[in-house]
Motif scaffolding. Structure first.
Motif, PDB file in Angstrom:
ATOM      1  N   GLN A   1      82.035  39.015  54.891  1.00  0.00           N
ATOM      2  CA  GLN A   1      81.821  40.509  55.283  1.00  0.00           C
ATOM      3  C   GLN A   1      82.419  40.658  56.547  1.00  0.00           C
ATOM      4  O   GLN A   1      82.742  39.777  57.361  1.00  0.00           O
ATOM      5  N   ASP A   2      82.671  41.857  56.916  1.00  0.00           N
ATOM      6  CA  ASP A   2      83.800  42.459  57.933  1.00  0.00           C
ATOM      7  C   ASP A   2      83.308  41.747  59.182  1.00  0.00           C
ATOM      8  O   ASP A   2      84.085  41.196  60.152  1.00  0.00           O
ATOM      9  N   ARG A   3      81.875  41.840  59.620  1.00  0.00           N
ATOM     10  CA  ARG A   3      81.806  41.314  61.126  1.00  0.00           C
ATOM     11  C   ARG A   3      81.886  39.776  61.161  1.00  0.00           C
ATOM     12  O   ARG A   3      82.629  39.580  62.175  1.00  0.00           O
ATOM     13  N   ILE A   4      81.588  38.965  60.141  1.00  0.00           N
ATOM     14  CA  ILE A   4      82.054  37.522  60.282  1.00  0.00           C
ATOM     15  C   ILE A   4      83.405  37.210  60.193  1.00  0.00           C
ATOM     16  O   ILE A   4      83.916  36.223  60.746  1.00  0.00           O
ATOM     17  N   ARG A   5      83.916  38.069  59.139  1.00  0.00           N
ATOM     18  CA  ARG A   5      85.456  37.919  58.773  1.00  0.00           C
ATOM     19  C   ARG A   5      86.221  37.996  60.075  1.00  0.00           C
ATOM     20  O   ARG A   5      87.043  37.001  60.212  1.00  0.00           O
ATOM     21  N   ARG A   6      86.041  38.862  60.933  1.00  0.00           N
ATOM     22  CA  ARG A   6      86.759  39.040  62.286  1.00  0.00           C
ATOM     23  C   ARG A   6      86.524  37.811  63.204  1.00  0.00           C
ATOM     24  O   ARG A   6      87.533  37.421  63.722  1.00  0.00           O
ATOM     25  N   ARG A   7      85.224  37.740  63.215  1.00  0.00           N
ATOM     26  CA  ARG A   7      84.980  36.532  63.995  1.00  0.00           C
ATOM     27  C   ARG A   7      85.635  35.237  63.524  1.00  0.00           C
ATOM     28  O   ARG A   7      86.086  34.541  64.282  1.00  0.00           O
ATOM     29  N   PHE A   8      85.514  34.745  62.248  1.00  0.00           N
ATOM     30  CA  PHE A   8      86.189  33.661  61.926  1.00  0.00           C
ATOM     31  C   PHE A   8      87.562  33.646  62.194  1.00  0.00           C
ATOM     32  O   PHE A   8      88.168  32.677  62.342  1.00  0.00           O
ATOM     33  N   GLU A   9      88.330  34.872  61.674  1.00  0.00           N
ATOM     34  CA  GLU A   9      89.551  34.952  62.056  1.00  0.00           C
ATOM     35  C   GLU A   9      90.065  34.475  63.693  1.00  0.00           C
ATOM     36  O   GLU A   9      91.192  34.169  63.864  1.00  0.00           O
ATOM     37  N   HIS A  10      89.324  35.257  64.348  1.00  0.00           N
ATOM     38  CA  HIS A  10      89.460  35.019  65.779  1.00  0.00           C
ATOM     39  C   HIS A  10      89.399  33.530  65.986  1.00  0.00           C
ATOM     40  O   HIS A  10      89.743  32.801  66.846  1.00  0.00           O
ATOM     41  N   ALA A  11      88.212  32.793  65.417  1.00  0.00           N
ATOM     42  CA  ALA A  11      87.978  31.542  65.554  1.00  0.00           C
ATOM     43  C   ALA A  11      89.307  30.602  65.159  1.00  0.00           C
ATOM     44  O   ALA A  11      89.550  29.719  65.765  1.00  0.00           O
ATOM     45  N   LEU A  12      90.017  31.015  64.143  1.00  0.00           N
ATOM     46  CA  LEU A  12      91.113  30.076  63.665  1.00  0.00           C
ATOM     47  C   LEU A  12      92.512  30.459  64.678  1.00  0.00           C
ATOM     48  O   LEU A  12      92.794  29.411  65.362  1.00  0.00           O
ATOM     49  N   ASN A  13      92.375  31.684  65.312  1.00  0.00           N
ATOM     50  CA  ASN A  13      93.465  31.961  66.530  1.00  0.00           C
ATOM     51  C   ASN A  13      93.095  31.038  67.614  1.00  0.00           C
ATOM     52  O   ASN A  13      93.957  30.565  68.475  1.00  0.00           O
ATOM     53  N   ALA A  14      91.738  30.988  67.998  1.00  0.00           N
ATOM     54  CA  ALA A  14      91.264  30.035  69.221  1.00  0.00           C
ATOM     55  C   ALA A  14      91.724  28.610  68.958  1.00  0.00           C
ATOM     56  O   ALA A  14      92.176  27.951  69.745  1.00  0.00           O
ATOM     57  N   LEU A  15      91.388  28.207  67.586  1.00  0.00           N
ATOM     58  CA  LEU A  15      91.871  26.868  67.471  1.00  0.00           C
ATOM     59  C   LEU A  15      93.268  26.467  67.618  1.00  0.00           C
ATOM     60  O   LEU A  15      93.615  25.595  67.994  1.00  0.00           O
TER      61      LEU A  15
ATOM     62  N   GLY B   1      95.334  28.104  69.241  1.00  0.00           N
ATOM     63  CA  GLY B   1      95.723  28.588  70.713  1.00  0.00           C
ATOM     64  C   GLY B   1      95.385  27.395  71.637  1.00  0.00           C
ATOM     65  O   GLY B   1      95.545  27.353  72.933  1.00  0.00           O
ATOM     66  N   GLY B   2      94.292  26.747  71.382  1.00  0.00           N
ATOM     67  CA  GLY B   2      93.712  25.664  72.106  1.00  0.00           C
ATOM     68  C   GLY B   2      92.723  26.203  73.213  1.00  0.00           C
ATOM     69  O   GLY B   2      92.388  25.587  74.222  1.00  0.00           O
ATOM     70  N   ARG B   3      92.100  27.484  73.084  1.00  0.00           N
ATOM     71  CA  ARG B   3      91.304  28.067  74.101  1.00  0.00           C
ATOM     72  C   ARG B   3      90.380  28.863  73.535  1.00  0.00           C
ATOM     73  O   ARG B   3      90.912  29.567  72.441  1.00  0.00           O
ATOM     74  N   PRO B   4      88.998  28.874  73.829  1.00  0.00           N
ATOM     75  CA  PRO B   4      88.264  29.912  73.383  1.00  0.00           C
ATOM     76  C   PRO B   4      88.424  31.291  73.530  1.00  0.00           C
ATOM     77  O   PRO B   4      89.091  31.747  74.562  1.00  0.00           O
ATOM     78  N   LEU B   5      87.946  32.143  72.657  1.00  0.00           N
ATOM     79  CA  LEU B   5      88.064  33.648  72.887  1.00  0.00           C
ATOM     80  C   LEU B   5      86.676  34.301  73.111  1.00  0.00           C
ATOM     81  O   LEU B   5      85.705  33.882  72.415  1.00  0.00           O
ATOM     82  N   TYR B   6      86.869  35.235  73.831  1.00  0.00           N
ATOM     83  CA  TYR B   6      85.608  36.159  74.205  1.00  0.00           C
ATOM     84  C   TYR B   6      85.831  37.407  73.412  1.00  0.00           C
ATOM     85  O   TYR B   6      86.842  38.145  73.557  1.00  0.00           O
ATOM     86  N   LEU B   7      84.643  37.778  72.408  1.00  0.00           N
ATOM     87  CA  LEU B   7      84.894  39.014  71.487  1.00  0.00           C
ATOM     88  C   LEU B   7      84.047  40.144  72.091  1.00  0.00           C
ATOM     89  O   LEU B   7      82.758  39.484  72.355  1.00  0.00           O
ATOM     90  N   ARG B   8      84.258  41.351  71.887  1.00  0.00           N
ATOM     91  CA  ARG B   8      83.162  42.214  71.728  1.00  0.00           C
ATOM     92  C   ARG B   8      83.286  42.965  70.772  1.00  0.00           C
ATOM     93  O   ARG B   8      84.130  43.827  70.160  1.00  0.00           O
ATOM     94  N   ASP B   9      82.348  42.773  69.660  1.00  0.00           N
ATOM     95  CA  ASP B   9      82.089  43.419  68.275  1.00  0.00           C
ATOM     96  C   ASP B   9      83.173  42.999  67.560  1.00  0.00           C
ATOM     97  O   ASP B   9      83.951  43.640  66.705  1.00  0.00           O
ATOM     98  N   GLY B  10      83.499  41.793  67.566  1.00  0.00           N
ATOM     99  CA  GLY B  10      84.742  41.128  66.777  1.00  0.00           C
ATOM    100  C   GLY B  10      86.058  41.357  67.284  1.00  0.00           C
ATOM    101  O   GLY B  10      87.133  40.898  66.408  1.00  0.00           O
ATOM    102  N   GLU B  11      86.213  41.933  68.467  1.00  0.00           N
ATOM    103  CA  GLU B  11      87.319  42.251  69.036  1.00  0.00           C
ATOM    104  C   GLU B  11      87.779  41.458  70.202  1.00  0.00           C
ATOM    105  O   GLU B  11      86.948  41.728  70.818  1.00  0.00           O
ATOM    106  N   PRO B  12      88.738  41.054  70.680  1.00  0.00           N
ATOM    107  CA  PRO B  12      89.044  40.239  71.993  1.00  0.00           C
ATOM    108  C   PRO B  12      89.086  41.280  73.138  1.00  0.00           C
ATOM    109  O   PRO B  12      89.603  42.224  72.819  1.00  0.00           O
ATOM    110  N   VAL B  13      88.504  40.854  73.983  1.00  0.00           N
ATOM    111  CA  VAL B  13      88.561  41.942  75.180  1.00  0.00           C
ATOM    112  C   VAL B  13      89.124  41.176  76.482  1.00  0.00           C
ATOM    113  O   VAL B  13      89.410  41.946  77.520  1.00  0.00           O
ATOM    114  N   MET B  14      89.212  39.811  76.538  1.00  0.00           N
ATOM    115  CA  MET B  14      90.150  39.315  77.549  1.00  0.00           C
ATOM    116  C   MET B  14      91.062  38.267  77.160  1.00  0.00           C
ATOM    117  O   MET B  14      91.147  37.784  75.966  1.00  0.00           O
TER     118      MET B  14
END
Length: 173
Positions: free
Chosen positions: A144-158, A160-173
């Motif tokens: 579902q949308d909320r977890i899908r966005r988080r999942f896709e950013h987790a793949l990007n973090a994997l 990119g080699g560094r963790p991401l901070y999200l606000r409601d599923g969108e990167p803020v930093m």
């Protein structure tokens, strides 16, 4: 006018003062999920019985439980596997939605299971009806949308080699 804090040397008064402040501060729900892969790069999804749609393995923290302990406990309870977490991928502040207050959601890197363990993985309790390894593209369709966005950013973090901070599923930093 604000009350003056007691002298920390007066342990009882200081602890009472801190307890009063603690009782007034916000409490957050905490979710901790795991991105777990098989040797071909597919990701593990689970199908919970208590809510619609597929999800990443993991769950909600118990009182005073660290998120990484939550992730390990949930995988043991629901799938019967012990894993070593390889690092943090995502922290997501989730805004209040529906009847829920806000929460903090984590995704940890669970690494790659060997093929034998991946083939034998099955739900171990009644909270899950299914567990399946799927391609990342298939996962994006099932989540579902909320977890899908988080999942896709987790793949990007994997990647990119560094963790991401999200606000409601969108990167803020």
């Amino acid at each position: 006018m604000r009350p003056t804090a007691p002298d920390p040397a007066d342990t009882d008064a200081w602890n009472t003062y801190l307890a009063e402040g603690n009782a007034k501060q916000a409490r957050k729900r905490v979710a901790a999920d795991v991105l777990l892969r098989d040797p071909s790069g597919r990701v593990l999804l689970v199908n919970p019985t208590y809510k619609p749609g597929w999800d990443l393995p993991g769950g909600m923290a118990e009182a005073s439980e660290p998120p990484e302990d939550t992730a390990r406990r949930e995988l043991m309870e629901e799938l019967g596997i012990r894993i070593t977490l390889l690092g943090l991928l995502v922290v997501d502040w989730v805004a209040p939605h529906g009847p829920w207050d806000d929460q903090i959601a984590f995704i940890f890197d669970g690494g790659t299971l060997d093929q034998d363990h991946a083939d034998r993985l099955r739900p171990r309790d009644d909270e899950l009806s299914e567990a399946a390894f799927v391609t990342p593209a298939e996962a994006s369709v099932h989540l579902q949308d909320r977890i899908r966005r988080r999942f896709e950013h987790a793949l990007n973090a994997l990647d990119g080699g560094r963790p991401l901070y999200l606000r409601d599923g969108e990167p803020v930093m």
